[in-house]
Design a protein around this motif. Structure first.
Motif, PDB file in Angstrom:
ATOM      1  N   MET A  77      40.789  31.897  14.574  1.00  0.00           N
ATOM      2  CA  MET A  77      40.157  31.173  15.684  1.00  0.00           C
ATOM      3  C   MET A  77      40.307  31.979  16.976  1.00  0.00           C
ATOM      4  SD  MET A  77      40.998  27.356  17.107  1.00  0.00           S
ATOM      5  CE  MET A  77      40.141  26.700  18.537  1.00  0.00           C
ATOM      6  N   ASN A  78      39.198  32.146  17.698  1.00  0.00           N
ATOM      7  CA  ASN A  78      39.215  32.898  18.945  1.00  0.00           C
ATOM      8  C   ASN A  78      39.413  31.958  20.115  1.00  0.00           C
ATOM      9  OD1 ASN A  78      38.826  34.610  21.072  1.00  0.00           O
ATOM     10  ND2 ASN A  78      37.009  35.604  20.196  1.00  0.00           N
ATOM     11  N   ASP A  79      40.538  32.108  20.814  1.00  0.00           N
ATOM     12  CA  ASP A  79      40.831  31.244  21.953  1.00  0.00           C
ATOM     13  C   ASP A  79      40.284  31.798  23.263  1.00  0.00           C
ATOM     14  OD1 ASP A  79      42.212  29.386  20.395  1.00  0.00           O
ATOM     15  OD2 ASP A  79      44.032  30.600  20.470  1.00  0.00           O
ATOM     16  N   GLY A  80      39.503  32.874  23.204  1.00  0.00           N
ATOM     17  CA  GLY A  80      38.947  33.465  24.412  1.00  0.00           C
ATOM     18  C   GLY A  80      39.851  34.535  24.964  1.00  0.00           C
ATOM     19  N   PRO A  81      39.329  35.343  25.873  1.00  0.00           N
ATOM     20  CA  PRO A  81      40.098  36.467  26.406  1.00  0.00           C
ATOM     21  C   PRO A  81      41.208  36.028  27.351  1.00  0.00           C
ATOM     22  CG  PRO A  81      37.992  36.285  27.518  1.00  0.00           C
ATOM     23  CD  PRO A  81      37.960  35.284  26.413  1.00  0.00           C
ATOM     24  N   ILE A  82      42.242  36.863  27.400  1.00  0.00           N
ATOM     25  CA  ILE A  82      43.372  36.662  28.314  1.00  0.00           C
ATOM     26  C   ILE A  82      43.311  37.755  29.379  1.00  0.00           C
ATOM     27  CG2 ILE A  82      45.893  36.692  28.514  1.00  0.00           C
ATOM     28  CD1 ILE A  82      46.021  35.744  25.607  1.00  0.00           C
ATOM     29  N   VAL A  83      43.526  37.376  30.630  1.00  0.00           N
ATOM     30  CA  VAL A  83      43.546  38.341  31.722  1.00  0.00           C
ATOM     31  C   VAL A  83      44.905  39.033  31.740  1.00  0.00           C
ATOM     32  CG1 VAL A  83      43.436  38.668  34.225  1.00  0.00           C
ATOM     33  CG2 VAL A  83      41.863  37.071  33.102  1.00  0.00           C
ATOM     34  N   LEU A  84      44.903  40.354  31.590  1.00  0.00           N
ATOM     35  CA  LEU A  84      46.143  41.129  31.607  1.00  0.00           C
ATOM     36  C   LEU A  84      46.443  41.709  32.984  1.00  0.00           C
ATOM     37  CD1 LEU A  84      45.845  43.168  28.269  1.00  0.00           C
ATOM     38  CD2 LEU A  84      46.997  40.978  28.650  1.00  0.00           C
ATOM     39  N   ALA A  85      45.395  42.002  33.751  1.00  0.00           N
ATOM     40  CA  ALA A  85      45.569  42.589  35.084  1.00  0.00           C
ATOM     41  C   ALA A  85      44.360  42.216  35.935  1.00  0.00           C
ATOM     42  CB  ALA A  85      45.714  44.104  35.004  1.00  0.00           C
ATOM     43  N   GLU A  86      44.608  41.993  37.209  1.00  0.00           N
ATOM     44  CA  GLU A  86      43.512  41.674  38.129  1.00  0.00           C
ATOM     45  C   GLU A  86      43.880  42.161  39.524  1.00  0.00           C
ATOM     46  OE1 GLU A  86      40.885  37.857  39.805  1.00  0.00           O
ATOM     47  OE2 GLU A  86      42.430  37.568  38.272  1.00  0.00           O
ATOM     48  N   GLU A  87      42.951  42.842  40.167  1.00  0.00           N
ATOM     49  CA  GLU A  87      43.213  43.344  41.514  1.00  0.00           C
ATOM     50  C   GLU A  87      41.900  43.470  42.286  1.00  0.00           C
ATOM     51  OE1 GLU A  87      45.084  47.306  43.619  1.00  0.00           O
ATOM     52  OE2 GLU A  87      45.962  46.590  41.742  1.00  0.00           O
ATOM     53  N   PRO A  88      41.787  42.798  43.425  1.00  0.00           N
ATOM     54  CA  PRO A  88      40.575  42.947  44.237  1.00  0.00           C
ATOM     55  C   PRO A  88      40.658  44.225  45.071  1.00  0.00           C
ATOM     56  CG  PRO A  88      42.071  41.437  45.319  1.00  0.00           C
ATOM     57  CD  PRO A  88      42.728  41.828  44.017  1.00  0.00           C
ATOM     58  N   ASN A  89      39.504  44.682  45.556  1.00  0.00           N
ATOM     59  CA  ASN A  89      39.557  45.749  46.549  1.00  0.00           C
ATOM     60  C   ASN A  89      40.007  45.153  47.887  1.00  0.00           C
ATOM     61  OD1 ASN A  89      37.282  44.486  47.607  1.00  0.00           O
ATOM     62  ND2 ASN A  89      35.859  46.089  47.007  1.00  0.00           N
ATOM     63  N   SER A  90      40.158  45.962  48.903  1.00  0.00           N
ATOM     64  CA  SER A  90      40.791  45.493  50.138  1.00  0.00           C
ATOM     65  C   SER A  90      39.992  44.431  50.861  1.00  0.00           C
ATOM     66  CB  SER A  90      41.057  46.673  51.085  1.00  0.00           C
ATOM     67  OG  SER A  90      39.847  47.171  51.618  1.00  0.00           O
ATOM     68  N   ARG A  91      38.663  44.390  50.664  1.00  0.00           N
ATOM     69  CA  ARG A  91      37.833  43.387  51.342  1.00  0.00           C
ATOM     70  C   ARG A  91      37.407  42.270  50.404  1.00  0.00           C
ATOM     71  NH1 ARG A  91      40.201  45.910  54.451  1.00  0.00           N
ATOM     72  NH2 ARG A  91      39.429  46.867  56.384  1.00  0.00           N
ATOM     73  N   HIS A  92      37.953  42.251  49.200  1.00  0.00           N
ATOM     74  CA  HIS A  92      37.675  41.199  48.212  1.00  0.00           C
ATOM     75  C   HIS A  92      36.182  41.057  47.935  1.00  0.00           C
ATOM     76  CE1 HIS A  92      41.814  39.300  48.016  1.00  0.00           C
ATOM     77  NE2 HIS A  92      41.919  40.157  49.024  1.00  0.00           N
ATOM     78  N   THR A  93      35.470  42.169  47.968  1.00  0.00           N
ATOM     79  CA  THR A  93      34.052  42.145  47.604  1.00  0.00           C
ATOM     80  C   THR A  93      33.859  42.378  46.114  1.00  0.00           C
ATOM     81  OG1 THR A  93      33.877  44.485  48.172  1.00  0.00           O
ATOM     82  CG2 THR A  93      33.263  42.893  49.874  1.00  0.00           C
ATOM     83  N   LEU A  94      34.843  43.043  45.483  1.00  0.00           N
ATOM     84  CA  LEU A  94      34.826  43.296  44.051  1.00  0.00           C
ATOM     85  C   LEU A  94      36.208  43.019  43.485  1.00  0.00           C
ATOM     86  CD1 LEU A  94      32.924  46.719  43.990  1.00  0.00           C
ATOM     87  CD2 LEU A  94      32.000  44.548  43.199  1.00  0.00           C
ATOM     88  N   TYR A  95      36.231  42.579  42.225  1.00  0.00           N
ATOM     89  CA  TYR A  95      37.493  42.295  41.540  1.00  0.00           C
ATOM     90  C   TYR A  95      37.557  43.121  40.262  1.00  0.00           C
ATOM     91  CZ  TYR A  95      38.113  38.352  44.684  1.00  0.00           C
ATOM     92  OH  TYR A  95      38.274  37.568  45.821  1.00  0.00           O
ATOM     93  N   ALA A  96      38.627  43.878  40.102  1.00  0.00           N
ATOM     94  CA  ALA A  96      38.862  44.652  38.883  1.00  0.00           C
ATOM     95  C   ALA A  96      39.749  43.833  37.954  1.00  0.00           C
ATOM     96  CB  ALA A  96      39.523  45.985  39.218  1.00  0.00           C
ATOM     97  N   VAL A  97      39.309  43.663  36.712  1.00  0.00           N
ATOM     98  CA  VAL A  97      40.009  42.791  35.773  1.00  0.00           C
ATOM     99  C   VAL A  97      40.095  43.459  34.404  1.00  0.00           C
ATOM    100  CG1 VAL A  97      39.976  40.532  34.621  1.00  0.00           C
ATOM    101  CG2 VAL A  97      39.144  40.736  36.979  1.00  0.00           C
ATOM    102  N   VAL A  98      41.265  43.374  33.769  1.00  0.00           N
ATOM    103  CA  VAL A  98      41.422  43.792  32.373  1.00  0.00           C
ATOM    104  C   VAL A  98      41.623  42.536  31.541  1.00  0.00           C
ATOM    105  CG1 VAL A  98      42.769  45.117  30.700  1.00  0.00           C
ATOM    106  CG2 VAL A  98      42.463  45.990  33.033  1.00  0.00           C
TER     107      VAL A  98
END
Length: 369
Positions: free
Chosen positions: A1-22
């Motif tokens: 059963m797939n419970d969906g993805p888990i976020v391992l890392a998240e970091e926005p750029n300095s102006r929070h216009t983009l979010y980097a997520v693993v």
């Protein structure tokens, strides 16, 4: 059963216009760049496959995409056809490129995946993964390849070095940059009269210096050029170092405007300084920006180095790049609309301004359109 993805890392750029997520589920791991809500109409999410956690499929994983899941990369295109161990969150780190429109994910300090900034502006997304050995025919991911053969390694190393320099409290970066610009400006405009921080306590430090010479009040920025502007590498490619950094200037005649009017114009200039990173855009010759700080009949500023008629100013280089100095000149609604009527119309507006003997010094004048 797939419970969906888990976020391992998240970091926005300095102006929070983009979010980097693993993210990682039981099948695969991915690196994403998500635009913030205000940017989501202009830019789309970008994805970078990182690894399969189970044996890869023999062909494109269309079933996963139909079911709304992140697709695995087919076995023949990766260096672990039988699958690889799951990523561990504590071993991951994210680094943003200085433009803050692209990022890389590292695993134990080694590059795992890269989404370059210029991918944001392409119709077809581009990403690079260390565990990919052959490009996916559908453009899902490209091989990162060997160090020395892909410029992404060098770009990531530069980004890591850049961030570490600014995080190193034993060797402050801002003081010498600040002093270099002050020294340069004072050579042309006399002793600095006032200094204003315009960075709203955000990185990087940015400031506005006030000077006066021959009944002209000058305001010049410093620190804006610490970051290269987004978009420019995509537009200018190998010539980008000549266009991607800027500082701004404003010169206003004391004989034409009151102290309060001049102060408000300077406030308008300080707002413009952060626009490229707050809006994931860029500023250059002939660009116009609306401002509510201008005296009537003006409602926008046009940026130009061509309007400048004074002694040639040589700004300090920034990380080996040329720094362009753009002078802000107020324009009316009709003038701005003229500039926007066709591509590169800002150049035509500047030509008309120069024909009418309008220079970098802001004086009261008649509308020219």
């Amino acid at each position: 059963m797939n419970d969906g993805p888990i976020v391992l890392a998240e970091e926005p750029n300095s102006r929070h216009t983009l979010y980097a997520v693993v993210e990682q589920d039981e099948r695969t791991a991915y690196f994403y760049l998500y635009p913030a809500e205000l940017q989501s109409r202009k830019y789309k999410m970008r994805a970078c496959w990182l690894r399969n956690l189970k044996p890869g499929p023999l062909k494109r994983d269309s079933e996963a995409m139909v079911n709304g899941m992140a697709p695995m990369l087919q076995a023949s295109l990766c260096n672990h056809p039988g699958g690889k161990e799951p990523l561990q969150a504590e071993r991951l780190s994210i680094v943003w490129f200085p433009e803050e429109d692209g990022a890389a994910v590292l695993y134990d300090g080694d590059v795992l995946g890269v989404i370059p900034g210029w991918s944001l502006y392409e119709d077809e997304p581009v990403a690079y993964a260390a565990d990919c050995t052959e490009a996916d025919a559908n453009g899902l991911v490209f091989p990162l390849g060997e160090r020395g053969r892909n410029e992404q390694y060098e770009r990531v190393a530069e980004a890591v070095s850049f961030r570490r320099m600014w995080e190193d409290t034993t060797e402050p970066q801002w003081t010498p940059i600040q002093q270099n610009f002050i020294n340069t400006y004072e050579r042309y405009f006399g002793k600095m009269l006032q200094y204003f921080a315009i960075d709203n306590n955000q990185w990087p430090p940015m400031a506005l210096g006030k000077f006066e010479k021959d009944n002209i009040i000058y305001f010049l920025t410093m620190g804006v050029s610490i970051r290269p502007m987004p978009w420019v590498s995509h537009l200018y490619s190998n010539n980008a170092p000549a266009y991607r950094r800027m500082e701004l200037a404003l010169a206003v005649s004391k004989l034409d405007y009151t102290e309060d009017e001049i102060k408000k114009m300077a406030e308008g200039l300080s707002v413009i300084a952060d626009i490229p990173w707050r809006h994931i855009s860029w500023l250059g010759e002939g660009h116009t920006i609306g401002s509510a700080k201008l005296p009537a009949p003006f409602e926008s500023l046009v940026l130009s180095s061509a309007l400048y008629t004074g002694e040639s100013i040589e700004l300090p280089e920034m990380y080996g790049d040329k720094v362009n100095l753009f002078w802000a000149s107020p324009v009316t609604l009709a003038e701005r609309e003229f500039a926007h009527r066709k591509a590169n119309g800002g150049y035509e507006l500047l030509e008309k301004m120069i024909e009418e003997d309008i220079t970098h010094i802001v004086k009261r004048r008649q509308e020219i359109i």
